[in-house]
Design a protein around this motif. Structure first.
Motif, PDB file in Angstrom:
ATOM      1  N   ARG A 140       0.789  -1.226   0.000  1.00  0.00           N
ATOM      2  CA  ARG A 140       0.000   0.000   0.000  1.00  0.00           C
ATOM      3  C   ARG A 140       0.825   1.282   0.000  1.00  0.00           C
ATOM      4  O   ARG A 140       0.268   2.361  -0.195  1.00  0.00           O
ATOM      5  N   THR A 141       2.109   1.182   0.240  1.00  0.00           N
ATOM      6  CA  THR A 141       2.893   2.417   0.325  1.00  0.00           C
ATOM      7  C   THR A 141       4.202   2.363  -0.446  1.00  0.00           C
ATOM      8  O   THR A 141       4.934   3.337  -0.442  1.00  0.00           O
ATOM      9  N   MET A 142       4.520   1.246  -1.075  1.00  0.00           N
ATOM     10  CA  MET A 142       5.801   1.132  -1.781  1.00  0.00           C
ATOM     11  C   MET A 142       6.963   1.490  -0.854  1.00  0.00           C
ATOM     12  O   MET A 142       7.849   2.245  -1.191  1.00  0.00           O
ATOM     13  N   LEU A 143       6.915   0.949   0.362  1.00  0.00           N
ATOM     14  CA  LEU A 143       7.954   1.133   1.374  1.00  0.00           C
ATOM     15  C   LEU A 143       8.013   2.556   1.915  1.00  0.00           C
ATOM     16  O   LEU A 143       9.005   2.958   2.506  1.00  0.00           O
ATOM     17  N   ASP A 144       6.945   3.344   1.727  1.00  0.00           N
ATOM     18  CA  ASP A 144       6.853   4.668   2.323  1.00  0.00           C
ATOM     19  C   ASP A 144       6.333   4.518   3.751  1.00  0.00           C
ATOM     20  O   ASP A 144       5.315   3.865   3.983  1.00  0.00           O
ATOM     21  N   THR A 145       7.047   5.082   4.722  1.00  0.00           N
ATOM     22  CA  THR A 145       6.661   4.912   6.128  1.00  0.00           C
ATOM     23  C   THR A 145       5.814   6.073   6.646  1.00  0.00           C
ATOM     24  O   THR A 145       5.726   6.282   7.856  1.00  0.00           O
ATOM     25  N   ALA A 146       5.188   6.819   5.738  1.00  0.00           N
ATOM     26  CA  ALA A 146       4.226   7.868   6.107  1.00  0.00           C
ATOM     27  C   ALA A 146       4.796   8.879   7.101  1.00  0.00           C
ATOM     28  O   ALA A 146       4.161   9.246   8.079  1.00  0.00           O
ATOM     29  N   GLY A 147       6.016   9.324   6.839  1.00  0.00           N
ATOM     30  CA  GLY A 147       6.606  10.360   7.665  1.00  0.00           C
ATOM     31  C   GLY A 147       7.393   9.859   8.854  1.00  0.00           C
ATOM     32  O   GLY A 147       8.100  10.631   9.504  1.00  0.00           O
ATOM     33  N   VAL A 148       7.267   8.568   9.180  1.00  0.00           N
ATOM     34  CA  VAL A 148       8.036   8.017  10.297  1.00  0.00           C
ATOM     35  C   VAL A 148       9.489   7.846   9.849  1.00  0.00           C
ATOM     36  O   VAL A 148       9.766   7.213   8.835  1.00  0.00           O
ATOM     37  N   GLU A 149      10.388   8.445  10.596  1.00  0.00           N
ATOM     38  CA  GLU A 149      11.806   8.366  10.243  1.00  0.00           C
ATOM     39  C   GLU A 149      12.350   6.985  10.578  1.00  0.00           C
ATOM     40  O   GLU A 149      12.245   6.515  11.710  1.00  0.00           O
ATOM     41  N   VAL A 150      12.903   6.320   9.580  1.00  0.00           N
ATOM     42  CA  VAL A 150      13.498   5.004   9.775  1.00  0.00           C
ATOM     43  C   VAL A 150      14.957   5.189  10.143  1.00  0.00           C
ATOM     44  O   VAL A 150      15.722   5.805   9.384  1.00  0.00           O
ATOM     45  N   PRO A 151      15.362   4.728  11.297  1.00  0.00           N
ATOM     46  CA  PRO A 151      16.761   4.937  11.710  1.00  0.00           C
ATOM     47  C   PRO A 151      17.727   4.230  10.788  1.00  0.00           C
ATOM     48  O   PRO A 151      17.442   3.143  10.262  1.00  0.00           O
ATOM     49  N   ARG A 152      18.849   4.839  10.577  1.00  0.00           N
ATOM     50  CA  ARG A 152      19.891   4.227   9.769  1.00  0.00           C
ATOM     51  C   ARG A 152      20.527   3.086  10.544  1.00  0.00           C
ATOM     52  O   ARG A 152      20.479   3.039  11.767  1.00  0.00           O
ATOM     53  N   GLU A 153      21.103   2.165   9.799  1.00  0.00           N
ATOM     54  CA  GLU A 153      21.775   1.039  10.438  1.00  0.00           C
ATOM     55  C   GLU A 153      22.866   1.550  11.362  1.00  0.00           C
ATOM     56  O   GLU A 153      23.680   2.403  10.982  1.00  0.00           O
ATOM     57  N   ARG A 154      22.893   1.049  12.603  1.00  0.00           N
ATOM     58  CA  ARG A 154      23.901   1.482  13.561  1.00  0.00           C
ATOM     59  C   ARG A 154      25.191   0.679  13.452  1.00  0.00           C
ATOM     60  O   ARG A 154      26.151   0.920  14.140  1.00  0.00           O
ATOM     61  N   HIS A 155      25.193  -0.296  12.591  1.00  0.00           N
ATOM     62  CA  HIS A 155      26.378  -1.135  12.452  1.00  0.00           C
ATOM     63  C   HIS A 155      26.424  -1.663  11.028  1.00  0.00           C
ATOM     64  O   HIS A 155      25.447  -1.631  10.290  1.00  0.00           O
ATOM     65  N   ARG A 156      27.573  -2.137  10.646  1.00  0.00           N
ATOM     66  CA  ARG A 156      27.706  -2.723   9.320  1.00  0.00           C
ATOM     67  C   ARG A 156      27.149  -4.147   9.316  1.00  0.00           C
ATOM     68  O   ARG A 156      27.007  -4.779  10.356  1.00  0.00           O
ATOM     69  N   ILE A 157      26.829  -4.634   8.135  1.00  0.00           N
ATOM     70  CA  ILE A 157      26.411  -6.018   7.973  1.00  0.00           C
ATOM     71  C   ILE A 157      27.669  -6.847   7.742  1.00  0.00           C
ATOM     72  O   ILE A 157      28.435  -6.599   6.798  1.00  0.00           O
ATOM     73  N   ASN A 158      27.897  -7.822   8.593  1.00  0.00           N
ATOM     74  CA  ASN A 158      29.125  -8.604   8.524  1.00  0.00           C
ATOM     75  C   ASN A 158      28.964  -9.814   7.606  1.00  0.00           C
ATOM     76  O   ASN A 158      28.017 -10.580   7.753  1.00  0.00           O
TER      77      ASN A 158
END
Length: 329
Positions: free
Chosen positions: A82-100
């Motif tokens: 329903r939103t194409m991954l749009d979170t309706a203004g909710v800020e999605v935090p950036r990854e706090r760590h790398r993917i190992n």
């Protein structure tokens, strides 16, 4: 191969499946971004319900009406459909760590095909791991004990673990350290002091060190904080968990190690033993012991193996033999 295909249910039950096919690390990255977005929306919905503010991402008004945040599964589905991954203004935090992506050094060098691991728990083929490593500008070296495979600790002297320590904990505890929990620690997990940190006098105990830290799912961290569970780190690195007061259950969990390291160490030790055995055979041959044995015992006869308890040695002359008992010379 990269593809998105619509598949209808073979049972004609009115459902369908959208199948996304691609390289494992890309699909896992998409799943992680979707999961991170869903958790951010759910957290904001819970806060809004607690303080009475407008509920974000309440697409149908059900969240405010029912007084309960949407489930993660429902949010994931809504984000996609329903939103194409749009979170309706909710800020999605950036990854706090790398993917190992942890690649054994021999695999990286092309000398072995032991699998790598994505985020500590998902195996990756050696060829794919090498391609991923080749596309990165920076590699991070991870040291392990050469025989046990245990990740070597890093020093620390403060309450909040450093970023490097968190990375180390994620390598050692890719899933929640609580017994039986299978949730990964890449997200929705917290760093916990096994022996509680003494804020008034840090020298009294509870140090911020690798030996005294582990990663827990927030629910298990909350249970420990409330005294429902009590972990104790043992001198050998294992952790003993007790549940309830008085104790209703107790279990000891062995420390997690890099499984490839002890396997390679054992293989190298076996190869060295075989090499030393070859040197010993060569020395006996140079000393003429095999010829002396032929003169004293006669030519080698396989029919006599059972009687004398000897077996031929592969790759050596027919007169060579391995003795199960003391040799006659």
């Amino acid at each position: 191969m990269r593809d998105v295909a619509l598949e209808r249910s073979p049972q004609d039950d009115g459902t369908a499946c959208l199948r996304i096919t691609g390289p494992l690390h890309e699909i896992l990255g998409l799943a992680r971004r979707l999961d991170t977005s869903a958790r951010a929306v759910q957290a904001q919905q819970r806060h809004a319900l607690e303080d009475g503010s407008p509920v974000p991402f309440d697409l149908d008004g059900d969240t405010a009406a029912e007084g309960s945040a949407m489930s993660l599964a429902a949010i994931r589905y809504a984000l996609i459909t329903r939103t194409m991954l749009d979170t309706a203004g909710v800020e999605v935090p950036r990854e706090r760590h790398r993917i190992n992506v942890v690649v054994p050094v021999l695999t990286l060098m092309g000398l072995d095909d032991a699998p790598a691991t994505y985020d500590g728990v998902i195996p990756l083929p050696a060829g794919m791991a090498r391609r991923l490593a080749a596309g990165e500008e920076v590699w991070h070296r991870v040291l392990t004990d050469p025989t046990t495979g245990e990740f070597l600790p890093l020093p620390a002297d403060q309450y909040r673990p450093t970023a490097a320590m968190v990375e180390h904990l994620r390598l050692r505890d890719p899933v929640c350290a609580a017994p039986g929990c299978t949730r990964t620690t890449s997200s929705d997990a917290e760093n916990d002091h096994i022996e509680e940190f003494d804020h008034s006098d840090p020298q009294r105990g509870g140090p911020t060190s690798i030996e005294n830290l582990h990663r827990l799912h927030w629910a298990h961290h909350d249970a420990k904080t409330k005294g429902r569970t009590d972990p104790v780190r043992n001198p050998d690195g294992s952790t003993t968990w007790t549940v309830g007061t008085p104790t209703r259950a107790e279990v000891t969990i062995a420390p997690r190690t890099d499984l490839v390291t002890p396997i390679i160490a054992a293989a190298l030790a076996d190869s060295w033993a075989q090499y030393e055995w070859t040197l010993e055979l060569d020395a006996l041959e140079r000393m003429g012991e095999f010829e002396r044995f032929e003169r004293e015992a006669g030519p080698y006869d396989p029919a006599l193996d059972i009687g004398y308890g000897v077996e031929p040695v592969w790759g050596t002359p027919p007169c060579s033999a391995r003795y199960d008992a003391d040799p006659p010379f």
